[in-house]
Design a protein around this motif. Structure first.
Motif, PDB file in Angstrom:
ATOM      1  N   LEU A  52      50.163  18.215-100.149  1.00  0.00           N
ATOM      2  CA  LEU A  52      49.492  16.954-100.502  1.00  0.00           C
ATOM      3  C   LEU A  52      50.469  15.825-100.822  1.00  0.00           C
ATOM      4  CD1 LEU A  52      46.468  18.158-102.683  1.00  0.00           C
ATOM      5  CD2 LEU A  52      46.633  17.879-100.223  1.00  0.00           C
ATOM      6  N   GLY A  57      48.927  21.008-104.298  1.00  0.00           N
ATOM      7  CA  GLY A  57      49.809  21.846-103.487  1.00  0.00           C
ATOM      8  C   GLY A  57      50.819  20.966-102.753  1.00  0.00           C
ATOM      9  N   GLU A  58      51.906  21.582-102.295  1.00  0.00           N
ATOM     10  CA  GLU A  58      53.004  20.805-101.710  1.00  0.00           C
ATOM     11  C   GLU A  58      52.579  20.012-100.474  1.00  0.00           C
ATOM     12  OE1 GLU A  58      56.196  23.074 -99.997  1.00  0.00           O
ATOM     13  OE2 GLU A  58      54.898  24.756 -99.543  1.00  0.00           O
ATOM     14  N   ARG A 102      46.244  29.464-105.817  1.00  0.00           N
ATOM     15  CA  ARG A 102      47.580  29.401-106.389  1.00  0.00           C
ATOM     16  C   ARG A 102      47.793  27.991-106.960  1.00  0.00           C
ATOM     17  NH1 ARG A 102      53.971  29.241-105.024  1.00  0.00           N
ATOM     18  NH2 ARG A 102      54.351  30.226-107.000  1.00  0.00           N
ATOM     19  N   GLY A 121      45.506  30.882-101.479  1.00  0.00           N
ATOM     20  CA  GLY A 121      46.513  29.810-101.512  1.00  0.00           C
ATOM     21  C   GLY A 121      45.985  28.626-102.307  1.00  0.00           C
ATOM     22  N   ASN A 122      44.748  28.233-102.037  1.00  0.00           N
ATOM     23  CA  ASN A 122      44.134  27.154-102.818  1.00  0.00           C
ATOM     24  C   ASN A 122      44.218  27.492-104.306  1.00  0.00           C
ATOM     25  OD1 ASN A 122      41.459  27.118-100.427  1.00  0.00           O
ATOM     26  ND2 ASN A 122      43.171  25.706-100.477  1.00  0.00           N
ATOM     27  N   HIS A 160      37.225  14.035 -95.923  1.00  0.00           N
ATOM     28  CA  HIS A 160      38.447  14.778 -95.630  1.00  0.00           C
ATOM     29  C   HIS A 160      38.369  15.215 -94.170  1.00  0.00           C
ATOM     30  CE1 HIS A 160      41.554  17.933 -97.188  1.00  0.00           C
ATOM     31  NE2 HIS A 160      41.997  17.224 -96.175  1.00  0.00           N
ATOM     32  N   CYS A 164      44.109  17.619-107.652  1.00  0.00           N
ATOM     33  CA  CYS A 164      43.246  17.584-106.479  1.00  0.00           C
ATOM     34  C   CYS A 164      42.530  18.926-106.367  1.00  0.00           C
ATOM     35  CB  CYS A 164      44.069  17.326-105.225  1.00  0.00           C
ATOM     36  SG  CYS A 164      44.814  15.695-105.284  1.00  0.00           S
ATOM     37  N   GLY A 165      41.242  18.859-106.210  1.00  0.00           N
ATOM     38  CA  GLY A 165      40.428  20.074-106.152  1.00  0.00           C
ATOM     39  C   GLY A 165      40.105  20.466-104.721  1.00  0.00           C
ATOM     40  N   ARG A 209      54.349  25.243-104.479  1.00  0.00           N
ATOM     41  CA  ARG A 209      54.715  25.628-103.106  1.00  0.00           C
ATOM     42  C   ARG A 209      53.661  26.583-102.549  1.00  0.00           C
ATOM     43  NH1 ARG A 209      60.353  25.073-102.134  1.00  0.00           N
ATOM     44  NH2 ARG A 209      59.890  25.875-100.071  1.00  0.00           N
ATOM     45  N   PHE A 210      53.700  26.766-101.253  1.00  0.00           N
ATOM     46  CA  PHE A 210      52.635  27.521-100.594  1.00  0.00           C
ATOM     47  C   PHE A 210      52.696  29.023-100.834  1.00  0.00           C
ATOM     48  CE2 PHE A 210      50.009  25.386 -97.112  1.00  0.00           C
ATOM     49  CZ  PHE A 210      49.668  24.369 -97.976  1.00  0.00           C
ATOM     50  N   LEU A 211      51.557  29.612-100.713  1.00  0.00           N
ATOM     51  CA  LEU A 211      51.441  31.071-100.780  1.00  0.00           C
ATOM     52  C   LEU A 211      51.533  31.643 -99.362  1.00  0.00           C
ATOM     53  CD1 LEU A 211      48.878  33.181-102.674  1.00  0.00           C
ATOM     54  CD2 LEU A 211      48.761  33.205-100.191  1.00  0.00           C
ATOM     55  N   PHE A 268      45.446  25.724-107.808  1.00  0.00           N
ATOM     56  CA  PHE A 268      44.537  25.409-108.918  1.00  0.00           C
ATOM     57  C   PHE A 268      44.979  26.124-110.207  1.00  0.00           C
ATOM     58  CE2 PHE A 268      41.142  25.246-105.373  1.00  0.00           C
ATOM     59  CZ  PHE A 268      41.506  23.953-105.045  1.00  0.00           C
TER      60      PHE A 268
HETATM   61  P1  AMP Z   1      41.846  21.802 -99.728  1.00  0.00           P
HETATM   62  O1  AMP Z   1      40.613  22.562-100.151  1.00  0.00           O
HETATM   63  O2  AMP Z   1      42.281  22.067 -98.349  1.00  0.00           O
HETATM   64  O3  AMP Z   1      41.681  20.321-100.002  1.00  0.00           O
HETATM   65  O4  AMP Z   1      43.049  22.323-100.644  1.00  0.00           O
HETATM   66  C1  AMP Z   1      42.940  22.494-102.032  1.00  0.00           C
HETATM   67  C2  AMP Z   1      44.307  22.730-102.658  1.00  0.00           C
HETATM   68  O5  AMP Z   1      44.897  23.948-102.184  1.00  0.00           O
HETATM   69  C3  AMP Z   1      45.334  21.646-102.383  1.00  0.00           C
HETATM   70  O6  AMP Z   1      46.019  21.352-103.604  1.00  0.00           O
HETATM   71  C4  AMP Z   1      46.278  22.278-101.375  1.00  0.00           C
HETATM   72  O7  AMP Z   1      47.559  21.731-101.478  1.00  0.00           O
HETATM   73  C5  AMP Z   1      46.275  23.719-101.841  1.00  0.00           C
HETATM   74  N1  AMP Z   1      46.672  24.711-100.816  1.00  0.00           N
HETATM   75  C6  AMP Z   1      46.180  24.854 -99.550  1.00  0.00           C
HETATM   76  N2  AMP Z   1      46.759  25.909 -98.906  1.00  0.00           N
HETATM   77  C7  AMP Z   1      47.629  26.469 -99.797  1.00  0.00           C
HETATM   78  C8  AMP Z   1      48.530  27.608 -99.770  1.00  0.00           C
HETATM   79  N3  AMP Z   1      48.635  28.415 -98.700  1.00  0.00           N
HETATM   80  N4  AMP Z   1      49.269  27.858-100.874  1.00  0.00           N
HETATM   81  C9  AMP Z   1      49.161  27.077-101.981  1.00  0.00           C
HETATM   82  N5  AMP Z   1      48.334  26.013-102.077  1.00  0.00           N
HETATM   83  C10 AMP Z   1      47.571  25.696-101.015  1.00  0.00           C
END
Ligand code: AMP
Ligand code: ZN
Length: 502
Positions: A269, A266-267, A43, A40-41, A73, A29-30, A298-300, A45
């Protein structure tokens, strides 16, 4: 080598083998292109990039696909039935202010009311960041990165299939819903059973979201809404698709299979997005699987805290690279390493200290390359059975243990290298995964890191010199930084170098 990955679907570490031995098919997922992507995003990708590079290291041919979410979204995405506002709409409301404040350059997004221009602006920004950080799929934009808005037709086809197969229905409110009760495996990925969801498990599904649905967890596939910011004609009225359907469709369309090997994200999702993707894909194809492996990062966190705009610790990639996050400019290779080096199944803590450590590692590898390249232009073809590559590979094969892999190569990097061509061959293979020395390893031009001193490393060295009360050394480094155009400050948190204004 037995490659083992943790599979969220089974909650176990499993041996990996692709469905088709000729090609590993993976989908991730982008970004939702309504703002600049944050660290975080990235991390998440870069975690997908790391999986791909790891598989390639072991000789697999990998086809990786990613989506760009530019419609559907919603800001209230936990329930995914059209509640809240489309994130593109939120961006359209914000963009004028962002132009005024300079966050978005004045010349960009000429028509701030045009969501396609907004999406293109943030897509370009995303690609620029992603390429800077050496993300391979970003160099395959034309082939392997798909926009939701350019794939509405396949989404409508899949929705029709789901209606025909009794997995979807048009509710009394005119919305096309997926019927979660029609899919007996709904909940297997996330552990959310229909009973739990019926009573609103964890507050994720609320009573007020039930209008028109047969089950509160039923989710939207299409919503007729002619006032929506982006809309298309459909058999169910002019409107827009739900967020989940795009990934089911684009994965199948571009990867060409009902069953793919790996799906990443990311987690956050896992539920509802990926749970719903599985229900849609398997509901439409009738296959007993959609992705064999579901892998989640996992999250950053930032300095131990959740990253959030309100606490002021929310950093985009640009904030970090350009020095707004830490006070020091950061080389993209350093940020890349920092984002991939801690295990993807642990929360990552983004800290200034971590960046300094990463800068040290990047420097060691880059110095090794310079040293070797001054002795030879030949990079020998080294077999994977070489002990250094064995040790490196074993860690990667063990659920992508990057810290272990680094531990296996760094002492070697600092040691003697009597056969420069052999060592260069080893370094090239290591760097095909790490992609930090040089950055990217995608055949594109990179800034020559030798032209610029590595500011983070110099600050770290100055901290060390000060700790050892080696004042002449500290002064020498300060002078070096100042000569490179930086103001140097010593703070309780360490040395900070800020680019002097021109
Ligand atoms: P989005 O642009 O919100 O659709 O998110 C894009 C990607 O970033 C998804 O795979 C999310 O799970 C991931 N993501 C969002 N916030 C964080 C975070 N703090 N740490 C790691 N991944 C994240
Ligand atoms: Zn997705």
């Amino acid at each position: 080598m037995d490659i083992r990955f943790y599979n969220t679907l089974t909650n176990t570490v499993e041996s990996f083998a692709p469905v088709d031995s000729e090609c590993v098919r993976m989908y991730g997922c982008g970004p939702t292109v309504y703002d600049f992507a944050h660290i975080g995003n990235f991390r998440s990708f870069l975690f997908a990039d790391l999986i791909r590079r790891t598989l390639e290291f072991f000789g697999h041919n990998v086809h990786q696909v990613m989506n760009i979410t530019d419609v559907g979204h919603m800001t209230d995405d936990a329930v995914a039935d059209g509640a809240g506002e489309d994130k593109m709409e939120a961006a359209a409301k914000r963009i004028r202010e962002d132009k005024k404040s300079g966050k978005v350059p004045e010349g960009a997004v000429e028509n701030p009311d045009d969501p396609y221009q907004i999406a293109q602006f943030y897509t370009d920004a995303f690609l620029e960041d992603a390429r800077q950080l050496g993300m391979k799929v970003a160099f395959e934009y034309d082939d392997n990165i798909l926009h939701a808005t350019q794939n509405i037709e396949v989404m409508q086809e899949m929705i029709s299939q789901l209606i025909d197969r009794n997995h979807a229905y048009v509710g009394p409110d005119g919305v096309v819903y997926y019927s979660v009760e029609s899919f007996s495996d709904y909940g297997k990925l996330s552990g959310n059973t229909l009973d739990q969801l019926q009573t609103g498990a964890g507050g994720r599904i609320r009573d007020s979201d039930q209008a028109g649905k047969r089950h509160p967890a039923d989710f939207m596939l299409w919503k007729a809404d002619s006032s929506h910011i982006m809309k298309w004609d459909s058999p169910w009225g002019t409107g827009y698709p739900g967020w989940h359907i795009e990934c089911s469709c684009m994965a199948r369309k571009r990867l060409g299979r009902d069953i793919i090997d790996i799906h990443t994200g990311g987690e956050d999702l896992i539920f509802p997005h990926h749970e719903c993707e599985i229900a849609q894909s398997r509901g439409a194809t009738g296959a007993d699987s959609f992705a064999q492996f579901w892998m989640h990062a996992r999250f950053l966190m930032v300095e131990g805290e959740k990253m959030s705009k309100s606490t002021g610790n929310f950093w985009t990639v640009r904030d970090v690279l350009e020095g707004r996050a830490t006070g020091n400019e950061v080389h993209p290779a350093v940020l890349r390493l920092e984002l991939i080096k801690s295990h993807y199944r642990s929360n990552m803590n983004f800290t200034k200290k971590g960046l300094q450590d990463s800068a040290g590692v990047v420097k060691r590898l880059q110095e090794l390359r310079s040293r070797l390249e001054s002795q030879t232009s030949e990079s020998a073809n080294i077999d994977a059975s070489h002990p250094i590559l064995q040790a490196f590979g074993q860690c990667l094969a063990d659920d992508v243990n990057v810290a272990g892999a680094l531990g296996a190569v760094l002492p070697w990097a600092s040691g003697d290298h009597p056969d420069a061509a052999e060592s260069l061959g080893i370094l090239d293979r290591i760097n095909s995964v790490l992609a930090v020395a040089p950055l990217g390893d995608t055949g594109t031009e990179q800034a020559d890191s030798d032209d610029q001193p590595d500011i983070i490393s110099l600050c770290a060295m100055m901290d060390e010199a000060r700790a050892a009360k080696d004042w002449p050394k500290s002064d020498e480094i300060r002078a070096q930084l100042e000569q490179a155009g930086y103001d140097v400050k010593t703070t309780p948190a360490g040395t900070i170098a800020e680019k002097k204004l021109a």
